[in-house]
Design an enzyme around this catalytic site. Sequence first.
Site, PDB file in Angstrom:
ATOM      1  N   TYR A  34     -19.110  -3.236  15.361  1.00 36.14           N
ATOM      2  CA  TYR A  34     -20.476  -3.066  14.351  1.00 36.14           C
ATOM      3  C   TYR A  34     -21.466  -2.434  15.109  1.00 36.14           C
ATOM      4  CZ  TYR A  34     -22.054  -7.514  17.700  1.00 36.14           C
ATOM      5  OH  TYR A  34     -23.065  -8.023  18.385  1.00 36.14           O
ATOM      6  N   ARG A  53     -25.343   4.690  20.336  1.00 33.99           N
ATOM      7  CA  ARG A  53     -24.051   3.704  21.158  1.00 33.99           C
ATOM      8  C   ARG A  53     -23.364   3.552  19.585  1.00 33.99           C
ATOM      9  NH1 ARG A  53     -26.805  -1.744  22.159  1.00 33.99           N
ATOM     10  NH2 ARG A  53     -26.712  -2.280  19.162  1.00 33.99           N
ATOM     11  N   ARG A 101       0.874  -6.619  10.772  1.00 33.25           N
ATOM     12  CA  ARG A 101       0.221  -7.255  12.550  1.00 33.25           C
ATOM     13  C   ARG A 101       1.455  -6.784  13.398  1.00 33.25           C
ATOM     14  NH1 ARG A 101       0.990 -11.503  15.925  1.00 33.25           N
ATOM     15  NH2 ARG A 101      -1.194 -12.422  16.982  1.00 33.25           N
ATOM     16  N   LYS A 148     -19.499  -2.977  21.224  1.00 37.23           N
ATOM     17  CA  LYS A 148     -19.847  -3.269  20.628  1.00 37.23           C
ATOM     18  C   LYS A 148     -19.209  -3.395  19.547  1.00 37.23           C
ATOM     19  CE  LYS A 148     -24.106  -4.329  18.358  1.00 37.23           C
ATOM     20  NZ  LYS A 148     -24.908  -5.556  19.006  1.00 37.23           N
ATOM     21  N   GLU A 180     -25.718 -10.893  31.127  1.00 39.23           N
ATOM     22  CA  GLU A 180     -27.108 -10.677  29.788  1.00 39.23           C
ATOM     23  C   GLU A 180     -27.322 -12.285  29.513  1.00 39.23           C
ATOM     24  OE1 GLU A 180     -25.784  -6.916  27.208  1.00 39.23           O
ATOM     25  OE2 GLU A 180     -23.962  -8.100  28.091  1.00 39.23           O
TER      26      GLU A 180
END
Length: 286
Positions: A34, A53, A101, A148, A180
């Site tokens: 995302y 990114r 799955r 991300k 962070e």
Amino acid sequence: MLNGIVYINGKFCDANEAKISPFDRGFIFGDGIYEVVPVVNGRLVDRLDFWERFERSLKSIELKLPLSREKYEAMFYELIKRNNIKEGAVYTEISRGAAMRDFDFPVGLTPTCFAFAYEKNIFDNPYAKTGIEIVSLPDIRWKRRDIKSVSLLAQCITKHEAHKRGAFECFMTENGYVTECSSSSAFIIKNGVLITKPLSNEILPGIRRKVILGFANEAGLKINERNFTMDEVYEADEAFISAATLMLLPVVKADGKKIGGGKIGKFVPKLREMYANHLKKEAGIL
């Protein structure tokens, strides 16, 4: 916001009508990427860094953009237009798609592509004037924090714990050092030196982090990208966080201890103003 117009797999529709397969790997495994792009004056800002990114994260898990950059941005602007967003952000997510799955990456899937735009007051944030309080918490995330990923349970746990302790955010720590925050980058300033953890797979390569480091010297700061401890946070002259829709927010208290006497210092407001001007110039309003 649980309404408005969203984009899902090539179509614009009301959020209440948007559907994905229950077998989508983003839903079942968190197998997706995302990003969040700020919107100022109805325009995407920090867009080139967003693309760098976003594409890097996609490549890291062997995914590709389902659209060209030009068509993807056109989709963003259509969302901004249809939802009448002047200031806020666009969220987008690409998952591997729907399949039975299986832990391995299935081949030949059509990725799921989703995006929505929302209003957010980026410039006029009351915490910029009052400062925020943070607490330190263990970093419980996975080892590829530079990606991300949509799998954000660890960040949700630490954010929730910070809020339970009466703090706005947390500084996460690992092996005695700050990594962070749960949803932002962490910085301290001591004796005119801006200190932040160097890039590695231990932190997300923050876009705001990159921009701030780019004009820190102009603000009168030296830069030292190194590990730092919570003791250094307590003794710092100033501390702050940065994120897509927060810009910069000063930290005035950490684990109940006042930073800089509990007052906002001189550098963080200067950096925030410089970053705000950077966004306004890109948005064509300066």
